[in-house]
Design a protein around this motif. Structure first.
Motif, mmCIF file in Angstrom:
data_model
loop_
_atom_site.group_PDB
_atom_site.id
_atom_site.type_symbol
_atom_site.label_atom_id
_atom_site.label_comp_id
_atom_site.label_asym_id
_atom_site.label_seq_id
_atom_site.Cartn_x
_atom_site.Cartn_y
_atom_site.Cartn_z
ATOM 1 N N LEU A 42 0.841 -1.195 0.000
ATOM 2 C CA LEU A 42 0.000 0.000 0.000
ATOM 3 C C LEU A 42 0.879 1.249 0.000
ATOM 4 C CD1 LEU A 42 -2.946 0.877 0.021
ATOM 5 C CD2 LEU A 42 -2.831 0.986 2.513
ATOM 6 N N LEU A 43 1.886 1.220 0.865
ATOM 7 C CA LEU A 43 2.814 2.348 0.936
ATOM 8 C C LEU A 43 3.369 2.675 -0.438
ATOM 9 C CD1 LEU A 43 4.837 4.286 2.445
ATOM 10 C CD2 LEU A 43 6.397 2.325 2.504
ATOM 11 N N GLY A 44 3.876 1.647 -1.112
ATOM 12 C CA GLY A 44 4.485 1.871 -2.420
ATOM 13 C C GLY A 44 3.495 2.441 -3.415
ATOM 14 N N PHE A 45 2.300 1.844 -3.443
ATOM 15 C CA PHE A 45 1.298 2.301 -4.402
ATOM 16 C C PHE A 45 0.906 3.750 -4.130
ATOM 17 C CE2 PHE A 45 -2.954 2.936 -6.041
ATOM 18 C CZ PHE A 45 -2.864 2.372 -7.303
ATOM 19 N N VAL A 46 0.683 4.061 -2.869
ATOM 20 C CA VAL A 46 0.266 5.417 -2.501
ATOM 21 C C VAL A 46 1.376 6.424 -2.792
ATOM 22 C CG1 VAL A 46 -0.369 6.920 -0.577
ATOM 23 C CG2 VAL A 46 -1.391 4.632 -0.778
ATOM 24 N N ALA A 47 2.577 6.068 -2.423
ATOM 25 C CA ALA A 47 3.705 6.984 -2.636
ATOM 26 C C ALA A 47 3.831 7.322 -4.120
ATOM 27 C CB ALA A 47 4.988 6.338 -2.129
ATOM 28 N N ILE A 48 3.822 6.291 -4.941
ATOM 29 C CA ILE A 48 3.959 6.515 -6.383
ATOM 30 C C ILE A 48 2.727 7.240 -6.925
ATOM 31 C CG2 ILE A 48 3.951 5.300 -8.599
ATOM 32 C CD1 ILE A 48 5.937 3.313 -7.329
ATOM 33 N N GLY A 49 1.574 6.898 -6.362
ATOM 34 C CA GLY A 49 0.354 7.563 -6.806
ATOM 35 C C GLY A 49 0.403 9.053 -6.544
ATOM 36 N N ILE A 50 0.793 9.425 -5.347
ATOM 37 C CA ILE A 50 0.867 10.854 -5.011
ATOM 38 C C ILE A 50 1.880 11.546 -5.912
ATOM 39 C CG2 ILE A 50 1.562 12.493 -3.236
ATOM 40 C CD1 ILE A 50 0.436 10.463 -1.170
ATOM 41 N N PHE A 51 3.056 10.933 -6.014
ATOM 42 C CA PHE A 51 4.097 11.548 -6.854
ATOM 43 C C PHE A 51 3.592 11.768 -8.274
ATOM 44 C CE2 PHE A 51 7.465 10.724 -10.019
ATOM 45 C CZ PHE A 51 8.223 11.873 -9.823
ATOM 46 N N MET A 52 3.017 10.720 -8.850
ATOM 47 C CA MET A 52 2.584 10.824 -10.254
ATOM 48 C C MET A 52 1.428 11.800 -10.418
ATOM 49 S SD MET A 52 4.560 9.266 -12.229
ATOM 50 C CE MET A 52 3.518 9.554 -13.655
ATOM 51 N N LEU A 53 0.470 11.768 -9.508
ATOM 52 C CA LEU A 53 -0.673 12.686 -9.613
ATOM 53 C C LEU A 53 -0.212 14.135 -9.531
ATOM 54 C CD1 LEU A 53 -3.609 11.052 -7.618
ATOM 55 C CD2 LEU A 53 -3.499 11.573 -10.065
ATOM 56 N N VAL A 54 0.596 14.406 -8.547
ATOM 57 C CA VAL A 54 1.070 15.780 -8.368
ATOM 58 C C VAL A 54 1.932 16.203 -9.552
ATOM 59 C CG1 VAL A 54 2.513 17.295 -6.963
ATOM 60 C CG2 VAL A 54 0.970 15.632 -5.864
ATOM 61 N N ALA A 55 2.954 15.400 -9.830
ATOM 62 C CA ALA A 55 3.899 15.782 -10.890
ATOM 63 C C ALA A 55 3.188 15.937 -12.230
ATOM 64 C CB ALA A 55 4.998 14.730 -10.991
ATOM 65 N N SER A 56 2.340 14.969 -12.588
ATOM 66 C CA SER A 56 1.732 15.121 -13.917
ATOM 67 C C SER A 56 0.704 16.235 -13.935
ATOM 68 C CB SER A 56 1.141 13.802 -14.429
ATOM 69 O OG SER A 56 0.739 12.950 -13.409
ATOM 70 N N SER A 57 0.006 16.453 -12.830
ATOM 71 C CA SER A 57 -0.928 17.576 -12.799
ATOM 72 C C SER A 57 -0.190 18.887 -13.057
ATOM 73 C CB SER A 57 -1.632 17.634 -11.436
ATOM 74 O OG SER A 57 -2.400 16.483 -11.234
ATOM 75 N N VAL A 58 0.940 19.043 -12.425
ATOM 76 C CA VAL A 58 1.731 20.257 -12.638
ATOM 77 C C VAL A 58 2.042 20.423 -14.128
ATOM 78 C CG1 VAL A 58 3.974 21.348 -12.235
ATOM 79 C CG2 VAL A 58 2.739 20.243 -10.337
ATOM 80 N N VAL A 59 2.519 19.354 -14.730
ATOM 81 C CA VAL A 59 2.869 19.432 -16.153
ATOM 82 C C VAL A 59 1.631 19.749 -16.994
ATOM 83 C CG1 VAL A 59 3.885 18.203 -18.104
ATOM 84 C CG2 VAL A 59 4.724 17.775 -15.785
ATOM 85 N N TRP A 60 0.540 19.051 -16.725
ATOM 86 C CA TRP A 60 -0.695 19.290 -17.492
ATOM 87 C C TRP A 60 -1.133 20.743 -17.353
ATOM 88 C CZ3 TRP A 60 -1.315 16.213 -21.160
ATOM 89 C CH2 TRP A 60 -1.267 14.817 -21.038
ATOM 90 N N PHE A 61 -1.065 21.269 -16.118
ATOM 91 C CA PHE A 61 -1.508 22.656 -15.906
ATOM 92 C C PHE A 61 -0.623 23.643 -16.646
ATOM 93 C CE2 PHE A 61 -4.085 21.360 -12.077
ATOM 94 C CZ PHE A 61 -5.280 21.846 -12.587
ATOM 95 N N ILE A 62 0.664 23.414 -16.593
ATOM 96 C CA ILE A 62 1.578 24.312 -17.310
ATOM 97 C C ILE A 62 1.245 24.298 -18.805
ATOM 98 C CG2 ILE A 62 3.980 24.650 -18.022
ATOM 99 C CD1 ILE A 62 4.782 23.567 -15.227
ATOM 100 N N LEU A 63 1.044 23.103 -19.348
ATOM 101 C CA LEU A 63 0.725 23.004 -20.776
ATOM 102 C C LEU A 63 -0.598 23.694 -21.077
ATOM 103 C CD1 LEU A 63 1.778 19.295 -21.342
ATOM 104 C CD2 LEU A 63 2.838 21.322 -22.365
#
Ligand SMILES: Nc1ncnc2c1ncn2[C@@H]1O[C@H](COP(=O)(O)OP(=O)(O)O)[C@@H](O)[C@H]1O
Ligand SMILES: Nc1ncnc2c1ncn2[C@@H]1O[C@H](COP(=O)(O)OP(=O)(O)O)[C@@H](O)[C@H]1O
Ligand SMILES: Nc1ncnc2c1ncn2[C@@H]1O[C@H](COP(=O)(O)OP(=O)(O)O)[C@@H](O)[C@H]1O
Lengths: 437, 123, 437, 437, 123, 123
Positions: free
Chosen positions: C384-405
């Motif tokens: 669960l830890l691994g999934f959540v950690a990667i989930g948060i990272f990916m959601l945040v990071a890609s949202s930032v990129v999507w918003f910038i674009l």
């Protein structure tokens, strides 16, 4: 099969290195251990072979997707038939004509005339199973023929095309390939073409070029006023599938051309070739995409597909020695060539339906000339010599064949048939009978 | 069955309209509300003032003379004809070139296959 | 090539274990025997690699089949372009960012910034050819990007999508993957994800989810009155072909993730993985088929396809340890997830054109959490830890990129262009120009 | 995965034959060296297995291309579902029923009833990994079912077809196959069927024949006045793709049926099989092409495709022993059979939508009877015995199943549904919803 | 808007023509030169004297009853009608069977959606 | 060529019929027997009382508003018109909803491109 299995299991055991007990006996009988290199090399040929076989399907899909729907059945028929013809002609004549060993009819120039045979016990000292080599080499012969069908699509009758294929796969390809891969005069001269930018791709391209000129363009392709009239492909999903198939098959095309997997060095080489091949394709695709965007303010998928293939053709002459960066720029230039040469041919009123000439001939030339940048011992002069020699041979030889066919049976269908489409006119069978075209 | 009428006796109207494809659903709904109970829709290639923009394919320019349109055929009673035409015109309109055309023709006879009902009853 | 062959033949011989005579000399010179494990491992990477490459074609066909015909050319363009971008970015940044060895920029969190290189002599002690590892790993990076394109289909412009792909394949995927497969903090923590239910599939799914939310649904997908308006795929034959291709590629995806074939144990493991992978896919397909029949009184082929893929994603986190029965129920639950989650997303007004989020993200979560059932040492908490950690990272990071674009170049075409279809509006090229759509 | 890699690297090293230093210890501990044959054999099964898996996609595309567009979704659904069912049934019952070892329920006739298990340490003495054998054998079971779906296309409801598939893959195929490959009475009798011209192809053909007779022809296929009304396939590009896929998969089908790759002799055998398989397909295609040209004054692509497949089926019973010339004429006769038998079936009012009966049953008979020409020990009598025995068993058994299904749930949709097309009527989902059919 | 006309007042003509597909471009150009500014084109299956040749598929003969044709619909002013018909007839003609047919109908009303213009102004 | 006729002189009739696709062949044969020598067939989307059943795709319900129909256009002589209409009505009829409609219009002029023959001779 299962029963067979039991035996296999045993033989495997015996073959397998010794369990304590058997060991001595084995030693005693001095049972020769298994030559794993022989198995690895054979396996490389077989895997490479079925991957290159798959390229025949790739050409079929690419071409079926880029012609108009009224000629799809014909294009599919030509592609599967040409492969079958290659398989038979290469056995009947091609293989020994290309690999005469010491049996040259004319030293270094014309190989042996005899039927290929693969039966019998394994020739361990050869390092690989004869059958696997035959299987692999045959696929290269078929590839050469596949290149021609695309350029001449939509306006050449079935039978003259197939008869040309007989000559190409039985004689033209094997002869020019023997000069290099058969150990003929070109290899003596120091020409370097690892997997066939010139020997396979440019060769197919030259045969296609000769055909395109002698055959002439499709009706309506070029208006009197010099305007070019595009005839968009009928199914770009198929065309893209075909490109992916070719990309996949190319790993076998270039990778298995290392011809050996029996040592760490060979395995390492094959790995580098796989990676470089992939990089060149990717770079070709990206270069074509960026260039079409720059030139036309929009990406042209068909150019992107051509670009990936041109990148593959470009790296084929030397996929082992360049770094990944080398593969990148060599492939990228291939992609640029595709985008630039396609409209050039139109200006020259040469009608190349799928862009095979830019992709296989011109990018093949580029790939051949790029070899010396990374491969020691290769010289621009010799590379040029080889390309020109094969070019002249192929242009002359195939022109002769095309002219004979034109004079005897004729190459083109009637204007009305061409307008109606070859599917209905010549085959009486539509590829998509239910869809309104 | 009644004798197929001569041109003189006009019983119902045939409305032929060429509209922009993405307007089809809207127009269909508007007509249904109006009380139109059926139509025939055909995908056509339209040629008109909108046509003629150029495209580039593999480096060569060419003119696109035809634009996809939806062709509607609606047979309505004389009474409904005008309203139907107005409804289509109002709904299909974007104000941009290529909105399309509406044509009205006289129908000498209409028949419902299932029941044999004719003219107004057939619609 | 043939000439090369002769040498190969020789080297093969020398490499081959000794014939009585040579034996002593060999021993005398203490010629190091060939390390067959090195060859087997390299071969596994290469075969696995080309199978996973093939998955790129699978995604392209699946997505081209599930979008409306007016967006097919665009979908094909995105799929082939994203693969090419991944191939270049992974070389330029990704590979060493993901596998820094001891060169971490931030220990266990951020890898090394340097260009990948695969040339040079084989590093025998590594156990495999560097080029084969690069080739194989690259394909996983590309797979992650393929997942995103499907969800966002039919409404995102070409260039912003491709720019996102640059960031995803060059940075986001390599960083999160380094945490586990690069030997980073997650692997230290004891996370277990054999072939990437989380690291590849959920990761792609998270990037897609962020994109789908920021991008919004296709015009007309959801009516004001909350009604969902299905937009049936234009070519289910292509969609089915794509699924078969993915299924095939998955044998390489999971099988070669064993990373070694040099021992009987490794060979046995790869065999078990192949069988389990196949079983999970079959179970996912059957579960989805039965469930759609039960729910809707009819089988929905598109759900059946999603179900098979969800079964594959589910087994990917642990394809080695479960019994065939384990693979069956893990895969079956994956299939059920696909059928249940697809309409749930619709209710949430999240428009996922091909069902990539249910298949890759949700079934990926399930697969990750299912590992402890069969794999010793794995714990639900850590999973669960691994999934959540990667989930948060990916959601945040890609949202930032999507918003910038979105803020800079904009993500969506004009309403009129979207209605007209991206093929005509943005590319000026129809996939099926002759067929009346 | 990467972390795993490190270990793998090590194990690989240890496995790798000795570096000077380690050597003695190794010897000292009498560490058993790696049994490379075990790895090679397992690898052959895995490669062969994924190639035969690919054939499932080939059947799906071939059949989807040869049915009318109104039944494409149904045909795709049946093909992917039948494979999934085979995967589960073969595990649940089939595998041990087919390979009972010493656990026969009725010696040589009826195998063991138990669930297949592939976990556990490698059984070195077996010579291959159990999982790889299960994986490979499973694909043959699925192939048998794929053959049936084509013949019965366009007029059988989904569920009765799938239920038949359950019985076929779980019981009928495993039982008859056990007689030969399981070491049953037929193998005792000296029957010879290397890769399954009879055991797989004719078996599927018999099940299809029984079904076709009991089911009856499609509405309108045969007019009262005895006229035959062709119903052209809706997508010949797909049909051709499917044929190329099958051709490719066949290398695994026949090649891996050698069941061993651990010795030079085995490698050599596999190579010969690849080459012969390719030759037979090519000869079948050419023969069919020439014959249709002669008979109908035009080439029929669908016959050419059938011809290639018939050539493949024909060589399947004995792909190892014939020379390339032998493969040529055996395959060519297969191709002729396809062209001749297709219209014969029409005359008999048996409606075989894709020509599976001529290709798999009749050419399978030919291939079985041709074995003695090149294989020592094989006799025409025994070959006939085996074919007839299996034929009777399959005809009777499947007829019983078909009749039960007909009596209970019914096999056919209503006339109106059949006319409307199964896609809309039963699945409510069109394969090409946007294209006017 | 003007009342949808009764059959009595004929304002414009609808020309329906079935021609051979490969003649479409030529006919379109000829009509444009003549001053026709729009049309609707439909791909149809034509049945007529040309029909009925037989094909062979997998060894079985069958009759092909329908041949693909292009169906043109052109609405023109009364004044232009005759010339348009002659132009189509002249351009579409190959002299071989299957050249097609031309039909002229009366249109009670024409309307341009974008502008609301009617009849002659609508074309 | 003769002047394209005004609405007053009706020469031949245009029959437009929307029928169920699987009835096409039957209707074509019946008409041929009757002496009809040609027609134009178009695949259309029909909207009418039959329309509006719902389907489910990926778990979402939606209404299918259009059903595929075949649209026939047959130009016949005044004399043949009635019989043709009756034949179509009789043959296309299943009694189930969605059987279709038949509309008859007046044609001002008919022309055979190949020969220039007009009206009755053109058919
Ligand atoms: N004279 C005409 N006869 C028949 N159809 C026409 C005619 N003129 C236009 N149309 C149809 O109307 C459509 C729109 O017409 P167009 O001239 O492009 O735009 P607008 O109606 O806004 O002037 C065309 O695509 C065509 O289908
Ligand atoms: N009576 C008719 N009504 C409607 N369309 C017709 C009629 N007769 C012919 N056509 C159309 O004209 C086309 C050509 O007619 P056909 O009889 O085949 O050749 P020709 O016009 O040279 O006599 C047909 O394919 C059909 O589309
Ligand atoms: N008012 C109309 N105008 C034009 N076509 C119509 C009209 N009403 C019905 N149709 C056509 O007739 C077909 C059948 O009509 P429908 O109302 O569904 O069944 P029925 O004719 O049995 O009442 C429709 O699909 C449509 O193509």
């Amino acid at each position: 099969m299962k029963t067979g299995m039991k035996i296999a299991g045993l033989s495997a055991l015996i073959a397998g290195t010794a369990l304590p007990l058997m060991a001595q006996e084995a030693a005693a009988e001095a049972a020769p251990a298994v030559n794993n290199a022989f198995i690895f090399n054979t396996l490389l040929f077989l895997i490479g072979g079925f991957l290159v076989f798959w390229m025949a399907a790739g050409f079929a899909m690419l071409e079926a997707g880029l012609v108009r729907s009224k000629n799809v059945t014909m294009q599919l028929t030509k592609n599967i038939a040409l492969f079958a013809i290659a398989a038979i002609m290469y056995w009947l004549v091609g293989y020994n004509l290309m690999y005469p060993g010491d049996g040259w009819s004319m030293a270094g120039i014309l190989g042996a005339f005899s039927i290929a045979s693969i039966q019998g016990d394994p020739a361990i000292e050869a390092g690989y199973a004869t059958g696997s080599d035959f299987f692999f080499q045959l696929m290269f012969c078929a590839t050469t023929a596949s290149i021609v069908s695309g350029t001449l699509a939509e306006r050449i009758k079935l039978w003259p095309f197939l008869i040309f294929t007989v000559v190409l796969t039985g004689f033209l390809y094997p002869i020019e390939a023997s000069w290099q891969w058969g150990g003929g005069w070109l290899s003596e001269a120091g020409f370097s073409d690892f997997a066939g930018s010139t020997l396979v791709h440019a060769t197919g391209g030259f045969a296609a070029l000769a055909g395109a000129i002698i055959l002439g363009p499709r009706l309506g392709k070029f208006s009197k006023d010099g305007r070019v009239n595009p005839m968009p492909g009928s199914n770009l999903a198929l065309a893209t599938l075909g490109t992916f198939i070719l990309w996949l098959g190319w790993f076998g095309f270039n990778g298995a051309s290392q011809l050996a997997l029996g040592t760490e060095a060979d395995a390492n080489a094959v790995a580098i070739i796989f990676a470089n091949t992939n990089m060149a394709a990717a770079a070709g695709a990206i270069a074509a995409m960026l260039l079409t965007q720059a030139l036309y303010k929009k990406v042209d998928l068909t150019m992107l597909l051509n670009g990936a293939l041109a990148g593959l053709v470009a790296i084929t002459a030397g996929p082992l020695d360049p770094s990944l960066f080398g593969a990148l720029w060599i492939g990228a230039i291939g992609g640029i060539i595709a985008v630039v040469v396609v409209p050039m041919l139109d200006k020259m009123k040469i009608d190349d339906v799928v862009g095979a000439i830019p992709v296989h001939l011109v990018a093949g030339f580029w790939g051949t000339m790029a070899v010396p940048f990374y491969t020691e011992g290769a010289s621009f002069g010799t590379q040029l010599l080889g390309f020109v020699a094969i070019g002249i041979f192929m242009l002359v030889a195939s022109s002769v064949v095309w002219f004979i066919l034109k004079a005897t049976m004729g190459l083109r269908p009637s204007e009305e048939d061409e307008v109606l489409g070859l599917d209905k006119a010549e085959l009486g069978l539509e590829a998509y009978p239910e869809f309104k075209a | 069955m009644r004798r197929a009428g001569s041109a003189r006796e006009t019983v119902v109207k045939l409305i032929i309209a060429a509209i922009k494809p993405f307007k089809l659903e809207e127009v269909r709904e508007a007509l249904t509300t109006l009380g139109v109970r059926g139509m025939m829709v055909t995908e056509i290639k339209g040629f008109g003032s909108q046509s003629g923009h150029t495209e580039i394919y593999r480096g060569a320019e060419y003119a696109v003379n035809f634009v996809p349109k939806m062709r509607l055929e609606i047979v309505v009673t004389d009474a409904l004809a005008e309203a139907a035409v107005e409804t289509i015109a109002a709904t299909a309109k974007t104000g941009k070139i290529g909105d399309g055309k509406i044509f009205v023709l006289d129908v000498a006879q209409a028949l419902r296959v299932r029941t044999g009902e004719i003219n107004d009853d057939a619609l």
